[in-house]
Design a protein around this motif. Structure first.
Motif, PDB file in Angstrom:
ATOM      1  N   GLY A   1       1.413 -11.052   9.726  1.00 39.39           N
ATOM      2  CA  GLY A   1       1.710 -10.575  11.074  1.00 39.39           C
ATOM      3  C   GLY A   1       1.037  -9.293  11.471  1.00 39.39           C
ATOM      4  N   GLU A   2       1.740  -8.559  12.342  1.00 39.54           N
ATOM      5  CA  GLU A   2       1.200  -7.316  12.860  1.00 39.54           C
ATOM      6  C   GLU A   2       1.401  -6.194  11.857  1.00 39.54           C
ATOM      7  OE1 GLU A   2       3.906  -8.326  15.470  1.00 39.54           O
ATOM      8  OE2 GLU A   2       2.573  -9.966  15.920  1.00 39.54           O
ATOM      9  N   GLY A   3       1.621  -5.020  12.374  1.00 41.50           N
ATOM     10  CA  GLY A   3       1.759  -3.857  11.514  1.00 41.50           C
ATOM     11  C   GLY A   3       0.479  -3.059  11.567  1.00 41.50           C
ATOM     12  N   GLU A   4       0.092  -2.501  10.465  1.00 45.53           N
ATOM     13  CA  GLU A   4      -1.117  -1.674  10.378  1.00 45.53           C
ATOM     14  C   GLU A   4      -2.351  -2.543  10.578  1.00 45.53           C
ATOM     15  OE1 GLU A   4      -3.621   1.333  10.178  1.00 45.53           O
ATOM     16  OE2 GLU A   4      -1.444   1.526  10.294  1.00 45.53           O
ATOM     17  N   PRO A   5      -3.167  -2.313  11.615  1.00 46.90           N
ATOM     18  CA  PRO A   5      -4.345  -3.159  11.890  1.00 46.90           C
ATOM     19  C   PRO A   5      -5.366  -3.181  10.755  1.00 46.90           C
ATOM     20  CG  PRO A   5      -3.901  -1.694  13.745  1.00 46.90           C
ATOM     21  CD  PRO A   5      -2.984  -1.284  12.644  1.00 46.90           C
ATOM     22  N   SER A   6      -5.484  -2.091  10.014  1.00 44.91           N
ATOM     23  CA  SER A   6      -6.481  -2.058   8.935  1.00 44.91           C
ATOM     24  C   SER A   6      -6.096  -2.956   7.774  1.00 44.91           C
ATOM     25  CB  SER A   6      -6.664  -0.625   8.437  1.00 44.91           C
ATOM     26  OG  SER A   6      -5.466  -0.157   7.845  1.00 44.91           O
TER      27      SER A   6
ATOM     28  N   ILE B   1       2.518   1.098  -3.641  1.00 43.43           N
ATOM     29  CA  ILE B   1       2.414   1.052  -2.190  1.00 43.43           C
ATOM     30  C   ILE B   1       3.015   2.328  -1.623  1.00 43.43           C
ATOM     31  CG2 ILE B   1       3.025  -0.231  -0.105  1.00 43.43           C
ATOM     32  CD1 ILE B   1       3.505  -2.671  -1.950  1.00 43.43           C
ATOM     33  N   GLY B   2       2.300   2.937  -0.675  1.00 41.57           N
ATOM     34  CA  GLY B   2       2.818   4.138  -0.039  1.00 41.57           C
ATOM     35  C   GLY B   2       1.822   4.724   0.933  1.00 41.57           C
ATOM     36  N   ARG B   3       2.166   5.892   1.465  1.00 46.76           N
ATOM     37  CA  ARG B   3       1.320   6.566   2.436  1.00 46.76           C
ATOM     38  C   ARG B   3       0.257   7.424   1.763  1.00 46.76           C
ATOM     39  NH1 ARG B   3       4.770   9.809   6.386  1.00 46.76           N
ATOM     40  NH2 ARG B   3       4.863  11.188   4.612  1.00 46.76           N
ATOM     41  N   GLY B   4       0.494   7.841   0.537  1.00 50.98           N
ATOM     42  CA  GLY B   4      -0.439   8.709  -0.168  1.00 50.98           C
ATOM     43  C   GLY B   4      -1.723   7.994  -0.541  1.00 50.98           C
ATOM     44  N   ALA B   5      -2.818   8.741  -0.590  1.00 58.22           N
ATOM     45  CA  ALA B   5      -4.134   8.168  -0.867  1.00 58.22           C
ATOM     46  C   ALA B   5      -4.269   7.674  -2.301  1.00 58.22           C
ATOM     47  CB  ALA B   5      -5.224   9.206  -0.583  1.00 58.22           C
ATOM     48  N   ASP B   6      -3.380   8.082  -3.199  1.00 57.27           N
ATOM     49  CA  ASP B   6      -3.468   7.656  -4.593  1.00 57.27           C
ATOM     50  C   ASP B   6      -2.781   6.320  -4.854  1.00 57.27           C
ATOM     51  OD1 ASP B   6      -1.029   8.844  -4.058  1.00 57.27           O
ATOM     52  OD2 ASP B   6      -0.775   9.595  -6.108  1.00 57.27           O
ATOM     53  N   ASN B   7      -2.260   5.654  -3.826  1.00 57.07           N
ATOM     54  CA  ASN B   7      -1.642   4.338  -3.970  1.00 57.07           C
ATOM     55  C   ASN B   7      -2.698   3.243  -3.937  1.00 57.07           C
ATOM     56  OD1 ASN B   7       1.375   4.770  -3.889  1.00 57.07           O
ATOM     57  ND2 ASN B   7       0.720   5.953  -2.116  1.00 57.07           N
ATOM     58  N   ASP B   8      -2.355   2.079  -4.481  1.00 52.28           N
ATOM     59  CA  ASP B   8      -3.256   0.931  -4.428  1.00 52.28           C
ATOM     60  C   ASP B   8      -3.318   0.344  -3.020  1.00 52.28           C
ATOM     61  OD1 ASP B   8      -3.860   0.924  -7.256  1.00 52.28           O
ATOM     62  OD2 ASP B   8      -1.794   0.251  -7.539  1.00 52.28           O
ATOM     63  N   ILE B   9      -2.170   0.315  -2.346  1.00 48.74           N
ATOM     64  CA  ILE B   9      -2.114  -0.118  -0.946  1.00 48.74           C
ATOM     65  C   ILE B   9      -1.619   1.079  -0.143  1.00 48.74           C
ATOM     66  CG2 ILE B   9      -1.109  -1.707   0.722  1.00 48.74           C
ATOM     67  CD1 ILE B   9      -0.680  -3.688  -1.559  1.00 48.74           C
TER      68      ILE B   9
ATOM     69  N   ILE C   1      -0.508   2.649   3.330  1.00 48.97           N
ATOM     70  CA  ILE C   1       0.007   2.323   4.661  1.00 48.97           C
ATOM     71  C   ILE C   1       0.169   3.646   5.414  1.00 48.97           C
ATOM     72  CG2 ILE C   1       1.853   1.245   5.981  1.00 48.97           C
ATOM     73  CD1 ILE C   1       2.523  -0.393   3.469  1.00 48.97           C
ATOM     74  N   PRO C   2      -0.746   3.966   6.324  1.00 52.96           N
ATOM     75  CA  PRO C   2      -0.693   5.265   7.006  1.00 52.96           C
ATOM     76  C   PRO C   2       0.303   5.278   8.165  1.00 52.96           C
ATOM     77  CG  PRO C   2      -2.629   4.064   7.702  1.00 52.96           C
ATOM     78  CD  PRO C   2      -1.940   3.212   6.670  1.00 52.96           C
ATOM     79  N   GLU C   3       1.597   5.202   7.846  1.00 52.00           N
ATOM     80  CA  GLU C   3       2.654   5.220   8.853  1.00 52.00           C
ATOM     81  C   GLU C   3       3.673   6.280   8.482  1.00 52.00           C
ATOM     82  OE1 GLU C   3       4.627   1.504   9.177  1.00 52.00           O
ATOM     83  OE2 GLU C   3       2.864   0.434   9.867  1.00 52.00           O
ATOM     84  N   SER C   4       4.335   6.836   9.480  1.00 51.73           N
ATOM     85  CA  SER C   4       5.344   7.856   9.211  1.00 51.73           C
ATOM     86  C   SER C   4       6.617   7.264   8.609  1.00 51.73           C
ATOM     87  CB  SER C   4       5.673   8.610  10.501  1.00 51.73           C
ATOM     88  OG  SER C   4       6.162   7.708  11.463  1.00 51.73           O
TER      89      SER C   4
END
Length: 150
Positions: free
Chosen positions: A61-66, A80-88, A90-93
């Motif tokens: 579905g939708e969510g983060e376009p990237s 999974i997380g917002r931090g750059a050191d994650n494998d996935i 997700i740049p969301e607040s």
């Protein structure tokens, strides 16, 4: 009928069929190029073959376009997380820097919420701690929805 009239008639028929043949040849080459490009793009987006010891998270579905339509294959674990050191990432607040982790325990996969403020959802139920995953389970982290496949 004079010879030149017969020659002109034969020449005209050969020319007409030659043009039809050329048009057919051109159409076939053009369609091969177009469908070849489509086929190559489909191969790129097709899921990577996974080994018996791997699992896949598919973004739905939708969510983060990237992340739309992406597939993430993993073996032992995936973070999974917002931090750059994650494998996935997700740049969301709504997503913590280290939100959740999926890992293999024996021959099964487990999802663990890492104490995030906004919960991780498994099949639309908030996750408290850890849960074993089955193929087809749906995870939601922030506004991104994943399907677990094995």
């Amino acid at each position: 009928m004079p010879v030149t009239a017969v020659f002109l008639k034969v020449f005209r028929v050969v020319l007409e069929y030659g043009m039809l043949f050329w048009l057919l040849w051109f159409s076939v080459r053009l369609s091969r190029q177009i469908f070849g490009a489509v086929r190559r793009e489909m191969r790129k987006s097709r899921a990577a073959e996974t080994a018996a010891s791997e699992a896949v998270l598919c973004v739905l579905g939708e969510g983060e376009p990237s992340l739309a339509g992406r597939r993430f294959a993993f073996g032992e674990q995936i973070a999974i997380g917002r931090g750059a050191d994650n494998d996935i990432v997700i740049p969301e607040s709504f997503v913590s820097h280290h939100h959740a982790v999926l890992f293999r325990h024996a021959n099964q996969y487990v999802v663990e919420d890492l104490g995030s403020v906004n919960p991780t959802y498994v099949n639309d139920h908030p996750l408290k701690g850890r849960a074993y995953l089955r193929p087809g389970d749906v995870l939601r982290i922030g506004m991104v929805t994943f399907r677990f496949e094995r």
